[in-house]
Design a protein around this motif. Structure first.
Motif, PDB file in Angstrom:
ATOM      1  N   HIS A  53       8.851  33.860  20.836  1.00 45.54           N
ATOM      2  CA  HIS A  53       8.767  34.380  22.204  1.00 45.54           C
ATOM      3  C   HIS A  53      10.156  34.925  22.554  1.00 45.54           C
ATOM      4  O   HIS A  53      11.065  34.179  22.902  1.00 45.54           O
ATOM      5  CB  HIS A  53       8.366  33.273  23.185  1.00 45.54           C
ATOM      6  CG  HIS A  53       8.058  33.786  24.561  1.00 45.54           C
ATOM      7  ND1 HIS A  53       6.801  34.219  24.924  1.00 45.54           N
ATOM      8  CD2 HIS A  53       8.841  33.958  25.655  1.00 45.54           C
ATOM      9  CE1 HIS A  53       6.823  34.614  26.184  1.00 45.54           C
ATOM     10  NE2 HIS A  53       8.053  34.467  26.644  1.00 45.54           N
ATOM     11  N   ASN A  57       8.796  40.771  22.489  1.00 46.01           N
ATOM     12  CA  ASN A  57       7.354  40.521  22.523  1.00 46.01           C
ATOM     13  C   ASN A  57       6.891  39.771  23.767  1.00 46.01           C
ATOM     14  O   ASN A  57       5.701  39.490  23.901  1.00 46.01           O
ATOM     15  CB  ASN A  57       6.918  39.765  21.269  1.00 46.01           C
ATOM     16  CG  ASN A  57       7.238  38.273  21.327  1.00 46.01           C
ATOM     17  OD1 ASN A  57       8.031  37.820  22.151  1.00 46.01           O
ATOM     18  ND2 ASN A  57       6.621  37.496  20.449  1.00 46.01           N
ATOM     19  N   GLU A  58       7.809  39.424  24.676  1.00 41.89           N
ATOM     20  CA  GLU A  58       7.411  38.559  25.791  1.00 41.89           C
ATOM     21  C   GLU A  58       6.390  39.226  26.713  1.00 41.89           C
ATOM     22  O   GLU A  58       5.552  38.541  27.308  1.00 41.89           O
ATOM     23  CB  GLU A  58       8.628  38.079  26.583  1.00 41.89           C
ATOM     24  CG  GLU A  58       9.488  39.159  27.198  1.00 41.89           C
ATOM     25  CD  GLU A  58      10.666  38.578  27.976  1.00 41.89           C
ATOM     26  OE1 GLU A  58      10.600  37.405  28.364  1.00 41.89           O
ATOM     27  OE2 GLU A  58      11.639  39.297  28.194  1.00 41.89           O
ATOM     28  N   HIS A  59       6.427  40.559  26.854  1.00 38.53           N
ATOM     29  CA  HIS A  59       5.441  41.232  27.713  1.00 38.53           C
ATOM     30  C   HIS A  59       4.035  41.140  27.124  1.00 38.53           C
ATOM     31  O   HIS A  59       3.051  40.952  27.852  1.00 38.53           O
ATOM     32  CB  HIS A  59       5.823  42.705  27.907  1.00 38.53           C
ATOM     33  CG  HIS A  59       6.997  42.915  28.812  1.00 38.53           C
ATOM     34  ND1 HIS A  59       8.295  42.853  28.352  1.00 38.53           N
ATOM     35  CD2 HIS A  59       7.068  43.154  30.144  1.00 38.53           C
ATOM     36  CE1 HIS A  59       9.119  43.073  29.356  1.00 38.53           C
ATOM     37  NE2 HIS A  59       8.407  43.248  30.458  1.00 38.53           N
ATOM     38  N   THR A  60       3.939  41.300  25.811  1.00 41.96           N
ATOM     39  CA  THR A  60       2.621  41.271  25.172  1.00 41.96           C
ATOM     40  C   THR A  60       2.158  39.845  24.872  1.00 41.96           C
ATOM     41  O   THR A  60       0.955  39.586  24.787  1.00 41.96           O
ATOM     42  CB  THR A  60       2.644  42.068  23.852  1.00 41.96           C
ATOM     43  OG1 THR A  60       3.678  41.549  22.999  1.00 41.96           O
ATOM     44  CG2 THR A  60       2.931  43.542  24.130  1.00 41.96           C
ATOM     45  N   ALA A  61       3.087  38.920  24.714  1.00 42.80           N
ATOM     46  CA  ALA A  61       2.735  37.546  24.338  1.00 42.80           C
ATOM     47  C   ALA A  61       2.307  36.687  25.517  1.00 42.80           C
ATOM     48  O   ALA A  61       1.673  35.640  25.326  1.00 42.80           O
ATOM     49  CB  ALA A  61       3.913  36.882  23.626  1.00 42.80           C
ATOM     50  N   ASN A  63       0.028  36.836  27.799  1.00 46.84           N
ATOM     51  CA  ASN A  63      -1.397  36.558  28.001  1.00 46.84           C
ATOM     52  C   ASN A  63      -1.894  35.465  27.056  1.00 46.84           C
ATOM     53  O   ASN A  63      -2.660  34.578  27.446  1.00 46.84           O
ATOM     54  CB  ASN A  63      -2.220  37.832  27.799  1.00 46.84           C
ATOM     55  CG  ASN A  63      -2.026  38.822  28.924  1.00 46.84           C
ATOM     56  OD1 ASN A  63      -1.714  38.441  30.056  1.00 46.84           O
ATOM     57  ND2 ASN A  63      -2.188  40.109  28.629  1.00 46.84           N
TER      58      ASN A  63
END
Length: 237
Positions: A53, A57-61, A63
């Motif tokens: 994290h 990738n935090e925006h896509t992860a 959810n």
């Protein structure tokens, strides 16, 4: 529940008993760099699964992480070093947890900011924390703003931008402004160099071998008078 767990900034002993317990008890640990975090977990015998994290990738992860919370899981978030969310990933996840009514706890623990501020010898009853200056656009504007502050301010900087940052601060703050450059906090070669901005620029230009590791710059406020400081070095045996 989401736990924000500070991790050591250098010395592996700088972690609380509560942090070790939480990292063992949660279902998943979200880590900025799983390779870095694995070294810490192995040191303390923690076998909790690690998920990546980080800033990329935090925006896509988020959810997928939220689905784990809805399934009743407890998660911990760690950065490579220090407290998550302080110039590290964490804000987006915390904001989403708050929106969704998921409980968030932040454990007290390691951070580079406070030790650097305290050992600088500059007033720290009030201070401004800047984080990292912009790499390009807006960098000079922020430096000019910082120079106008009446209180001590602190910022993080990478080794290859240290001299440039000190030169820009000198330009706007003036050569006689007191400052302190702290590096490698809690590590074997921890050092704090104190003086005017002019003397610090000259020192690091002459000693590039000293420009290593994690760096915190602490600068006196506009209304604070300069005091002559001697260089301070600490070597941990």
């Amino acid at each position: 529940m989401l736990y924000l767990v500070p991790t050591p900034i250098g010395n592996l002993e700088d972690i609380t008993l509560r942090a070790i317990r939480v990292l063992k008890e949660v279902d998943i640990i979200l880590a900025e760099d799983t390779r870095t975090s694995r070294k810490l977990l192995d040191h303390y015998g923690i076998e909790t699964p690690l998920w990546a994290h980080h800033a990329h990738n935090e925006h896509t992860a988020v959810n997928g992480v939220m689905r784990e919370f809805l399934a009743g899981k407890k998660l911990a978030l760690v950065s490579d070093a220090g407290t998550p969310g302080i110039s590290d990933p964490g804000f987006l996840l915390v904001r989403e947890c708050v929106k969704q009514g998921i409980r968030v706890e932040c454990l007290p623990g390691a951070t580079a900011l406070i030790p650097a501020l305290v050992i600088s010898g500059l007033p720290c009853d009030r201070f401004h924390f800047e984080g990292f200056l912009p790499h390009k656009k807006g960098r000079q504007t922020r430096a000019q703003y910082l120079a106008s502050l009446p209180q001590t301010f602190a910022l993080y900087e990478s080794p290859h931008r240290l001299v440039k940052a000190l030169e820009q601060l000198l330009e706007f703050c003036g050569p006689e402004r007191s400052a302190c450059v702290v590096r490698e906090l809690s590590k074997l070669f921890e050092e704090a160099h104190r003086g005017t901005l002019a003397s610090l620029v000259a020192f690091f230009q002459q000693h590039p071998e000293k420009i290593k590791g994690e760096i915190v710059i602490v600068v006196a406020g506009k209304e604070e008078k300069h005091e002559k400081y001697e260089k301070y070095e600490k070597y941990e045996k």
